[in-house]
Motif scaffolding. Sequence first.
Motif, PDB file in Angstrom:
ATOM      1  N   ARG A  32       0.833  -1.203   0.000  1.00 24.92           N
ATOM      2  CA  ARG A  32       0.000   0.000   0.000  1.00 24.92           C
ATOM      3  C   ARG A  32       0.870   1.257   0.000  1.00 24.92           C
ATOM      4  NH1 ARG A  32      -5.368   0.289   1.058  1.00 24.92           N
ATOM      5  NH2 ARG A  32      -6.071  -1.619   2.073  1.00 24.92           N
ATOM      6  N   ALA A  72       1.354   4.087  -2.862  1.00 18.71           N
ATOM      7  CA  ALA A  72       1.115   5.500  -2.548  1.00 18.71           C
ATOM      8  C   ALA A  72       2.333   6.321  -2.944  1.00 18.71           C
ATOM      9  CB  ALA A  72       0.809   5.662  -1.069  1.00 18.71           C
ATOM     10  N   GLN A  81       2.878   7.313  -6.535  1.00 21.06           N
ATOM     11  CA  GLN A  81       2.065   8.364  -7.145  1.00 21.06           C
ATOM     12  C   GLN A  81       2.813   9.688  -7.225  1.00 21.06           C
ATOM     13  OE1 GLN A  81      -0.658   7.207  -8.542  1.00 21.06           O
ATOM     14  NE2 GLN A  81      -0.079   5.272  -7.574  1.00 21.06           N
ATOM     15  N   ASN A  82       3.786   9.878  -6.331  1.00 21.13           N
ATOM     16  CA  ASN A  82       4.500  11.156  -6.298  1.00 21.13           C
ATOM     17  C   ASN A  82       5.991  11.007  -6.551  1.00 21.13           C
ATOM     18  OD1 ASN A  82       2.311  12.988  -5.421  1.00 21.13           O
ATOM     19  ND2 ASN A  82       2.294  11.639  -3.627  1.00 21.13           N
ATOM     20  N   LEU A  91       5.468  -5.526 -10.280  1.00 20.14           N
ATOM     21  CA  LEU A  91       4.219  -5.976 -10.879  1.00 20.14           C
ATOM     22  C   LEU A  91       4.459  -6.759 -12.156  1.00 20.14           C
ATOM     23  CD1 LEU A  91       1.762  -2.995 -10.554  1.00 20.14           C
ATOM     24  CD2 LEU A  91       1.387  -5.350  -9.781  1.00 20.14           C
ATOM     25  N   ARG A 129     -10.916   1.199  -0.965  1.00 16.94           N
ATOM     26  CA  ARG A 129     -11.629   0.768   0.233  1.00 16.94           C
ATOM     27  C   ARG A 129     -13.134   0.989   0.126  1.00 16.94           C
ATOM     28  NH1 ARG A 129      -7.581   0.740   4.557  1.00 16.94           N
ATOM     29  NH2 ARG A 129      -5.730   1.883   3.901  1.00 16.94           N
ATOM     30  N   PHE A 175       1.446  16.964  -5.251  1.00 12.92           N
ATOM     31  CA  PHE A 175       0.826  16.801  -3.935  1.00 12.92           C
ATOM     32  C   PHE A 175       1.863  16.777  -2.818  1.00 12.92           C
ATOM     33  CE2 PHE A 175      -0.906  14.399  -0.415  1.00 12.92           C
ATOM     34  CZ  PHE A 175      -2.196  14.873  -0.311  1.00 12.92           C
ATOM     35  N   ALA A 176       2.906  15.995  -3.011  1.00 16.57           N
ATOM     36  CA  ALA A 176       3.886  15.804  -1.938  1.00 16.57           C
ATOM     37  C   ALA A 176       4.604  17.097  -1.600  1.00 16.57           C
ATOM     38  CB  ALA A 176       4.892  14.734  -2.335  1.00 16.57           C
ATOM     39  N   ARG A 199      -4.677  11.700  -7.783  1.00 14.08           N
ATOM     40  CA  ARG A 199      -3.586  10.778  -7.523  1.00 14.08           C
ATOM     41  C   ARG A 199      -3.043  10.979  -6.098  1.00 14.08           C
ATOM     42  NH1 ARG A 199      -0.775   7.827 -11.205  1.00 14.08           N
ATOM     43  NH2 ARG A 199      -1.185   8.632 -13.299  1.00 14.08           N
ATOM     44  N   GLY A 200      -2.756  12.239  -5.780  1.00 17.49           N
ATOM     45  CA  GLY A 200      -2.190  12.549  -4.465  1.00 17.49           C
ATOM     46  C   GLY A 200      -3.137  12.149  -3.352  1.00 17.49           C
ATOM     47  N   ILE A 257      -5.491   9.825  -3.430  1.00 15.13           N
ATOM     48  CA  ILE A 257      -5.564   8.370  -3.300  1.00 15.13           C
ATOM     49  C   ILE A 257      -4.313   7.869  -2.582  1.00 15.13           C
ATOM     50  CG2 ILE A 257      -5.542   6.211  -4.590  1.00 15.13           C
ATOM     51  CD1 ILE A 257      -7.292   7.628  -6.690  1.00 15.13           C
ATOM     52  N   ALA A 258      -3.167   8.472  -2.904  1.00 17.80           N
ATOM     53  CA  ALA A 258      -1.931   8.100  -2.215  1.00 17.80           C
ATOM     54  C   ALA A 258      -2.057   8.390  -0.724  1.00 17.80           C
ATOM     55  CB  ALA A 258      -0.747   8.858  -2.813  1.00 17.80           C
ATOM     56  N   ALA A 316      -4.632   8.616   1.027  1.00 20.79           N
ATOM     57  CA  ALA A 316      -5.644   7.756   1.644  1.00 20.79           C
ATOM     58  C   ALA A 316      -5.050   6.428   2.103  1.00 20.79           C
ATOM     59  CB  ALA A 316      -6.785   7.513   0.671  1.00 20.79           C
ATOM     60  N   GLN A 317      -3.923   6.026   1.521  1.00 16.25           N
ATOM     61  CA  GLN A 317      -3.329   4.746   1.904  1.00 16.25           C
ATOM     62  C   GLN A 317      -2.739   4.789   3.309  1.00 16.25           C
ATOM     63  OE1 GLN A 317      -4.074   2.329  -0.177  1.00 16.25           O
ATOM     64  NE2 GLN A 317      -4.947   3.969  -1.428  1.00 16.25           N
ATOM     65  N   ASN A 318      -2.394   5.998   3.775  1.00 21.24           N
ATOM     66  CA  ASN A 318      -1.752   6.114   5.094  1.00 21.24           C
ATOM     67  C   ASN A 318      -2.545   6.977   6.062  1.00 21.24           C
ATOM     68  OD1 ASN A 318       0.845   4.716   4.575  1.00 21.24           O
ATOM     69  ND2 ASN A 318       1.093   6.360   3.067  1.00 21.24           N
ATOM     70  N   VAL A 346     -11.926  10.292   0.266  1.00 22.30           N
ATOM     71  CA  VAL A 346     -11.849   9.696  -1.066  1.00 22.30           C
ATOM     72  C   VAL A 346     -13.053   8.796  -1.311  1.00 22.30           C
ATOM     73  CG1 VAL A 346     -10.589   7.972  -2.418  1.00 22.30           C
ATOM     74  CG2 VAL A 346      -9.348   9.846  -1.313  1.00 22.30           C
ATOM     75  N   LEU A 371      -3.129   3.988 -11.896  1.00 19.39           N
ATOM     76  CA  LEU A 371      -2.356   4.144 -10.661  1.00 19.39           C
ATOM     77  C   LEU A 371      -1.029   3.399 -10.731  1.00 19.39           C
ATOM     78  CD1 LEU A 371      -5.138   3.756  -7.932  1.00 19.39           C
ATOM     79  CD2 LEU A 371      -3.938   5.854  -8.579  1.00 19.39           C
ATOM     80  N   LEU A 372      -1.045   2.222 -11.323  1.00 21.16           N
ATOM     81  CA  LEU A 372       0.172   1.408 -11.323  1.00 21.16           C
ATOM     82  C   LEU A 372       1.007   1.660 -12.570  1.00 21.16           C
ATOM     83  CD1 LEU A 372      -1.455  -1.838  -9.918  1.00 21.16           C
ATOM     84  CD2 LEU A 372      -0.320   0.009  -8.671  1.00 21.16           C
TER      85      LEU A 372
END
Lengths: 174, 174, 174, 174
Positions: free
Chosen positions: C87, C91, C94-95, C107, C151, D13-14, D87-88, D90-91, D93-95, D103, D149-150
């Motif tokens: 996860r 994440a 993405q950045n 993958l 989720r 985002f980051a 994208r940011g 969703i990223a 949201a993982q943490n 989201v 995403l991937l």
Amino acid sequence: MDAATSLCVELGFAATTIEAIAARAGAGKQTIYRWWPSKAAILIEGVEIQRDARAGFPDTGDLRADLRTQTSNVLRLFDSDFGAIWRGLIAAAQNDTAAADGVRRILRVSIDECIGRLEKGVKDGQLRPGLDLELVVELIYGPMYHTWLLRTRPVNASYMNQVLDALAPALFIT
Amino acid sequence: MDAATSLCVELGFAATTIEAIAARAGAGKQTIYRWWPSKAAILIEGVEIQRDARAGFPDTGDLRADLRTQTSNVLRLFDSDFGAIWRGLIAAAQNDTAAADGVRRILRVSIDECIGRLEKGVKDGQLRPGLDLELVVELIYGPMYHTWLLRTRPVNASYMNQVLDALAPALFIT
Amino acid sequence: MDAATSLCVELGFAATTIEAIAARAGAGKQTIYRWWPSKAAILIEGVEIQRDARAGFPDTGDLRADLRTQTSNVLRLFDSDFGAIWRGLIAAAQNDTAAADGVRRILRVSIDECIGRLEKGVKDGQLRPGLDLELVVELIYGPMYHTWLLRTRPVNASYMNQVLDALAPALFIT
Amino acid sequence: MDAATSLCVELGFAATTIEAIAARAGAGKQTIYRWWPSKAAILIEGVEIQRDARAGFPDTGDLRADLRTQTSNVLRLFDSDFGAIWRGLIAAAQNDTAAADGVRRILRVSIDECIGRLEKGVKDGQLRPGLDLELVVELIYGPMYHTWLLRTRPVNASYMNQVLDALAPALFIT
DNA sequence: AGTTAACCGAGACGGTACGTCGCGTCTTGTT
DNA sequence: AACAAGACGCGACGTACCGTCTCGGTTAACT
């Protein structure tokens, strides 16, 4: 809302904030600012009011005994809640002209009271004539403030007796 | 990074921030915090270093003249950049135990130097024997600090001469 | 020092810092930076090593059953410590282009394994011929990742069975 | 201060910091914290507002064509500034549970819109009856998100046409 | 066997951003 | 109209990590 001096006693001068004063007083901050320009100003006013309530200089006819009584009273004050506030105000006065003015104004009254008693002492033939009485006040209270502010050793009644005894040849007649 | 005392001189103690000190020193804030716990600690260290550079008490053999010289030197110091810092430190010491310790540590050295000179004065028969010399220091410097900190009137060399003259009967022989 | 993946499991990806990894590994920070350019790179390597240990795609001859088995295995993995790390890496990807490359590299292997099995399924006459197998992988795993990453609802074996059943008319022969 | 989404677009985002958002918005940091608990929360609100402005699902009567249109619209969105922010988020949201909630909330609306159109498709006899429509949404959008995403390969309108064509036997009638 | 070089742990360094606190000013709604 | 309540722009706080940079100390290789 001088009941805000309580905060100063509880938390110390530095930790006392205008926000907290307003909250404690149940007042808005704006209301505080409407009446006083700074935290120091509030406390100075508080001190002045309290000071007016307290009386003046003792006069039993014996100058030396009266000085002992008075310095002892002052020390008791310094040990009380007032001491913490007074300390904070003197500290604030070092970096804030307005606070310095307030402190000086408060001191002026006490010094003048003391000078008044000293003048009577001269008339009574107990104090050497020709002395600069303002200086005499400083000779007596200088050591007290020095030791109290700089914390080089404990200040108490017996310390002040030592000071007065040491100064005796310079100040008193017989 | 004691060159950060410059900020204190320029802006005053209260307006000096650790952030600005770090910036001026070209250092990260963390680096400052790594070495000193507070603004006061930095300045205390600066004062101590500078103090070690400055010498001790004059000794010409004439105690009264030496006291006049020394108090005059101290006053010159108080009028200089050092004065502003010292003021700020004494103020900080009122609300900060650590700062108070530092101030006391600095003072201790100066007081002991003075006491050393006074002891010689006793041996030379110039100072009354039997006096608590710590107290004598306070009798002399107390009025100076009182007047300097509380700003009740200007402090200068002639003021200290008055103080020493007034104290003469209490301290000096003939 | 892939034992630092433990931190990621304990604290989560975001709270894992290179400082903490170094401390936990008993290594200097510099040593970490010597070997990996970023936190993500460390974890990617860890995942790759662990991945190489785990075996490939099941092959019982029954493609549909094998897909059920494999997706169920993947989900079990996602529920384990690995899930948290994976996860975090997705994440980070993405950045962070480098992280994205690493994720894609990981993958790729799995996807190719899956494609391999699908090719066999075509040969066995179980999977419709003429399909873009890369697309088939996405049709199967897309819903899984969608639901797991966003989720929107719980992902479990029965969910994947539903997915496979729904896809059946599009993918499987009779 | 949703004009702060601009920073996210410009820097990613980051690299977007609350400090910079406040500065750009001409606001104090505290003001930001007063209204949103985190950077993600700000952007989520921004996305929701923008989303409310954008309309719903196309309905020409031809479900398959409408799905093509809508997925194409979504992809165009993903390619725009919104894509970077999404994208940011969703990223994040993982943490971050709160971000995940946001989201999910955003997705819920879109998914329900899609389900609404699918229900109509069932009524119109274009979509197989008896399907879990939530699952159908995942079958369609899962591959899209997986690939987006991937980053395993480019996602564009023709890709989504392939997906829809491949799914056709599973979903559509005739 | 002694010298030297590479590598390591430890952690200080200049930075950036964090989230919090209090400042003094301002707006809003109540009484 | 004055007030409490508190939002606002601001600036400093002290902390956490970043990625880079010395430091000694320990191996290991090579005279």
